[in-house]
Structures are given as structure tokens and as C-alpha cells.
Write a protein that holds these residues in place. Structure first.
Motif, PDB file in Angstrom:
ATOM      1  N   ARG A  58       0.853  -1.179   0.000  1.00  0.00           N
ATOM      2  CA  ARG A  58       0.000   0.000   0.000  1.00  0.00           C
ATOM      3  C   ARG A  58       0.895   1.237   0.000  1.00  0.00           C
ATOM      4  O   ARG A  58       1.921   1.282   0.670  1.00  0.00           O
ATOM      5  N   PHE A  59       0.495   2.247  -0.766  1.00  0.00           N
ATOM      6  CA  PHE A  59       1.208   3.522  -0.797  1.00  0.00           C
ATOM      7  C   PHE A  59       0.300   4.547  -0.143  1.00  0.00           C
ATOM      8  O   PHE A  59      -0.792   4.822  -0.619  1.00  0.00           O
ATOM      9  N   ILE A  60       0.735   5.098   0.982  1.00  0.00           N
ATOM     10  CA  ILE A  60      -0.091   5.992   1.781  1.00  0.00           C
ATOM     11  C   ILE A  60       0.481   7.404   1.711  1.00  0.00           C
ATOM     12  O   ILE A  60       1.674   7.615   1.936  1.00  0.00           O
ATOM     13  N   VAL A  61      -0.376   8.366   1.374  1.00  0.00           N
ATOM     14  CA  VAL A  61      -0.008   9.784   1.384  1.00  0.00           C
ATOM     15  C   VAL A  61      -0.846  10.444   2.463  1.00  0.00           C
ATOM     16  O   VAL A  61      -2.072  10.417   2.421  1.00  0.00           O
ATOM     17  N   ARG A  62      -0.189  11.018   3.451  1.00  0.00           N
ATOM     18  CA  ARG A  62      -0.877  11.606   4.600  1.00  0.00           C
ATOM     19  C   ARG A  62      -0.314  12.988   4.895  1.00  0.00           C
ATOM     20  O   ARG A  62       0.855  13.261   4.602  1.00  0.00           O
ATOM     21  N   ASN A  63      -1.113  13.843   5.504  1.00  0.00           N
ATOM     22  CA  ASN A  63      -0.590  15.120   5.982  1.00  0.00           C
ATOM     23  C   ASN A  63       0.335  14.863   7.161  1.00  0.00           C
ATOM     24  O   ASN A  63       0.089  13.969   7.967  1.00  0.00           O
ATOM     25  N   MET A  64       1.398  15.666   7.255  1.00  0.00           N
ATOM     26  CA  MET A  64       2.342  15.493   8.350  1.00  0.00           C
ATOM     27  C   MET A  64       1.704  15.895   9.692  1.00  0.00           C
ATOM     28  O   MET A  64       2.034  15.350  10.729  1.00  0.00           O
ATOM     29  N   LYS A 102       3.569  16.658   3.341  1.00  0.00           N
ATOM     30  CA  LYS A 102       2.926  15.349   3.380  1.00  0.00           C
ATOM     31  C   LYS A 102       3.957  14.267   3.671  1.00  0.00           C
ATOM     32  O   LYS A 102       5.143  14.421   3.410  1.00  0.00           O
ATOM     33  N   ILE A 103       3.459  13.159   4.207  1.00  0.00           N
ATOM     34  CA  ILE A 103       4.284  11.971   4.449  1.00  0.00           C
ATOM     35  C   ILE A 103       3.916  10.939   3.389  1.00  0.00           C
ATOM     36  O   ILE A 103       2.733  10.655   3.190  1.00  0.00           O
ATOM     37  N   TYR A 104       4.921  10.407   2.713  1.00  0.00           N
ATOM     38  CA  TYR A 104       4.704   9.374   1.707  1.00  0.00           C
ATOM     39  C   TYR A 104       5.258   8.061   2.254  1.00  0.00           C
ATOM     40  O   TYR A 104       6.455   7.943   2.503  1.00  0.00           O
ATOM     41  N   LEU A 105       4.378   7.091   2.471  1.00  0.00           N
ATOM     42  CA  LEU A 105       4.780   5.822   3.066  1.00  0.00           C
ATOM     43  C   LEU A 105       4.488   4.667   2.122  1.00  0.00           C
ATOM     44  O   LEU A 105       3.389   4.584   1.568  1.00  0.00           O
ATOM     45  N   LYS A 106       5.449   3.785   1.939  1.00  0.00           N
ATOM     46  CA  LYS A 106       5.215   2.540   1.217  1.00  0.00           C
ATOM     47  C   LYS A 106       5.169   1.451   2.272  1.00  0.00           C
ATOM     48  O   LYS A 106       6.156   1.183   2.944  1.00  0.00           O
TER      49      LYS A 106
END
Length: 106
Positions: A38-44, A66-70
Motif C-alpha cells: 500500500r502507498f499511503i499519502v498523509r498530511n504530516m 505530506k508523508i509518503y509511506l510505502k
């Protein structure tokens, strides 16, 4: 012997070996093509503090970082965290991706 899935639960197709990754939840070694990714893009900043930050900010139109998480999960952790669901034998044959649920913009 009967097979449960057409792709044997992997996305390998002709490669003899694939690299392994660590599950983000339990650190289990899982083949990269078998892991649920899953690739998650979230506000910091969380949603509760956004308004306070906007009032205290010196710039009028400041774009929040934003935080980009794999995220990689093994199959067991993906089922446990409800990222993927157990499907019946008939529904396993369906190859179409599920409908995407887009968040409503206010």
C-alpha cells in the motif's frame, strides 16, 4: 493436486526467485511479489492541529507537508488489519479490481 489460486498467491510469472521484504507489522520475511503493498499519502500534521497551525502561520497560503509511506504487509497481517479480505471460492475467480472508495471533499 488442486490449486487454490490461478497465480499461486504470487505475482512472479517466469522469474525463478524474487527478493524478500520485511513485513512492517511483524517483521516476517515475505517474497516481494507476494506481499500486500500500500502507498499511503498523509498530511504530516493531524487534522485536529491543522486549524491551529493555519492561524499561527506567517504565510497566507502555506502548503502543508505530506508523508509518503510505502507499507508492505505479509498476508497474515494484511488479513488481520483488514487490508484484504478472505473471499469465497467463486469470488476468488473474479479478476476485476474492487471499486475505489474516494474520500468526500467538503
Amino acid at each position: 493436486m488442486t490449486i487454490k489460486r490461478r497465480n499461486h498467491g504470487r505475482n512472479k510469472k517466469g522469474r525463478g526467485h524474487s527478493a524478500t521484504i520485511r513485513c512492517n507489522n511483524c517483521a516476517k520475511m515475505t517474497p516481494k511479489d507476494k506481499a500486500c503493498k500500500r502507498f499511503i499519502v498523509r498530511n504530516m500534521i493531524e487534522q485536529a492541529a491543522v486549524r491551529d497551525l493555519a492561524e499561527a502561520c506567517a504565510y497566507a497560503s502555506y502548503q502543508l507537508p505530506k508523508i509518503y509511506l510505502k507499507i508492505n504487509h505479509c498476508v497474515a497481517c494484511a488479513i488481520h488489519s483488514r487490508q484484504v479480505r478472505v473471499r469465497s471460492a467463486e469470488r476468488r475467480k473474479v479478476r476485476a479490481p474492487p471499486k475505489r472508495v474516494m474520500p468526500k471533499r467538503v
